[in-house]
Design a protein around this motif. Structure first.
Motif, short mmCIF file in Angstrom:
data_model
loop_
_atom_site.label_atom_id
_atom_site.label_comp_id
_atom_site.label_asym_id
_atom_site.label_seq_id
_atom_site.Cartn_x
_atom_site.Cartn_y
_atom_site.Cartn_z
N ASP A 25 0.93 -1.37 0.12
CA ASP A 25 0.17 0.04 -0.34
C ASP A 25 1.16 1.74 0.16
N GLY A 26 1.97 1.43 -0.46
CA GLY A 26 3.12 2.20 -0.11
C GLY A 26 3.43 2.93 1.08
N HIS A 27 2.62 2.05 2.29
CA HIS A 27 3.50 2.87 3.64
C HIS A 27 5.20 1.42 3.61
N TYR A 28 5.78 2.41 5.24
CA TYR A 28 6.67 1.90 4.99
C TYR A 28 6.64 1.07 6.99
N PHE A 29 7.86 0.19 7.04
CA PHE A 29 8.03 -0.39 8.74
C PHE A 29 8.99 -0.43 8.72
N ALA A 30 9.71 -0.50 9.64
CA ALA A 30 11.36 -0.77 10.02
C ALA A 30 10.84 -1.64 11.97
N ASN A 31 11.79 -2.35 12.04
CA ASN A 31 11.87 -3.04 13.19
C ASN A 31 12.73 -2.66 13.79
N VAL A 32 12.80 -1.92 15.30
CA VAL A 32 14.36 -0.48 15.75
C VAL A 32 14.65 -1.96 17.00
N GLU A 33 16.21 -2.24 16.95
CA GLU A 33 16.41 -3.19 17.97
C GLU A 33 16.60 -2.38 19.28
N PHE A 34 17.09 -3.19 19.88
CA PHE A 34 17.30 -2.55 21.66
C PHE A 34 18.25 -3.59 21.80
N GLU A 35 18.30 -3.65 22.56
CA GLU A 35 19.74 -4.13 23.89
C GLU A 35 18.58 -5.70 24.78
N GLY A 36 19.13 -7.12 24.09
CA GLY A 36 18.66 -7.63 24.95
C GLY A 36 17.30 -8.10 23.81
N GLY A 37 17.86 -7.44 22.71
CA GLY A 37 17.33 -8.86 21.93
C GLY A 37 16.22 -8.10 21.56
N ARG A 38 15.31 -7.08 22.33
CA ARG A 38 13.98 -6.15 22.16
C ARG A 38 14.05 -5.64 20.98
N HIS A 39 12.62 -5.82 19.93
CA HIS A 39 12.47 -4.77 19.21
C HIS A 39 11.58 -3.93 19.29
N GLN A 40 10.79 -2.98 18.53
CA GLN A 40 9.68 -2.57 18.58
C GLN A 40 9.23 -2.16 16.79
N LYS A 41 8.45 -2.74 16.06
CA LYS A 41 8.27 -2.23 14.47
C LYS A 41 7.50 -0.23 15.03
N VAL A 42 7.88 -0.09 13.82
CA VAL A 42 7.26 1.76 13.64
C VAL A 42 7.04 1.29 12.25
N PHE A 43 5.55 1.81 12.03
CA PHE A 43 4.66 2.12 10.59
C PHE A 43 5.22 3.34 10.45
N VAL A 44 5.25 3.78 9.25
CA VAL A 44 5.91 5.34 8.61
C VAL A 44 4.87 4.93 7.23
N SER A 45 4.02 6.72 6.66
CA SER A 45 3.66 6.97 5.86
C SER A 45 3.91 8.15 5.50
N LEU A 46 2.88 8.78 4.51
CA LEU A 46 2.64 9.76 4.34
C LEU A 46 1.27 10.25 4.26
N GLY A 47 0.83 11.41 4.49
CA GLY A 47 -0.24 11.83 4.60
C GLY A 47 -0.07 13.24 4.15
#
Length: 126
Positions: A25-47
Motif C-alpha cells: 500500500d506504499g507505507h513503510y515499516f522498520a524494526n528498531v532493535e534494542f539491547e537484550g534482543g528486544r525490538h519495536q515495529k514502527v509504521f511510517v506513511s505519507l499523509g
C-alpha cells in the motif's frame, strides 16, 4: 510527493542502516532493535495535514486498550505530557505513540532521533 517521501526514507535507511520495508500500500515499516534482543515495529506513511501539506506520520503499538480501565487512561494521559516526541493516541482499540512532521522541512537526523524515541517509549510502555 511520493517520490520525495520514498527518497527521504531511502536516504535515512542508507545513513542509519535501519532497514525500512515498503508494503504493497506504499507505507513503510522498520524494526528498531534494542539491547537484550528486544525490538519495536514502527509504521511510517505519507499523509497530509488539514491544509493539504505533505507530512510524514509514524507510530508504534503499545498494546490493546482494556475495556473500562479509567486508571490506565489517566496514567497514559499523565505520561503523554512527559513525552519528548510523539503523543499517546488510540488507533481503533490499540494504544499507540504517534508522531508527524512536515515532509518539506524534515531532516534525517530529527526523523531518526524521534523515530527511535517513539519506538523506545512504545517498547517501555508495552
Amino acid at each position: 510527493m511520493l517520490e520525495l517521501f520514498d527518497g527521504f526514507i531511502a536516504a535515512v535507511a542508507t545513513e542509519t542502516h535501519i532497514p525500512f520495508k515498503k508494503e504493497k500500500d506504499g507505507h513503510y515499516f522498520a524494526n528498531v532493535e534494542f539491547e537484550g534482543g528486544r525490538h519495536q515495529k514502527v509504521f511510517v506513511s505519507l499523509g497530509e495535514d488539514e491544509q493539504g501539506d505533505p507530512i510524514i506520520e509514524y507510530y508504534s503499538h503499545v498494546g490493546s486498550l482494556p475495556k473500562k480501565d479509567a486508571d490506565l487512561l489517566y496514567r497514559l494521559l499523565e505520561t503523554n505530557l512527559k513525552l519528548t516526541y510523539g503523543a499517546i493516541a488510540l488507533k481503533d482499540d490499540t494504544i499507540i505513540i504517534h508522531q508527524s512532521y512536515f515532509l518539506k522541512t524534515l531532516d534525517p537526523e530529527r526523523f531518526l532521533k524521534s523515530l527511535v524515541y517513539v519506538a523506545a517509549k512504545a517498547d517501555e510502555l508495552e
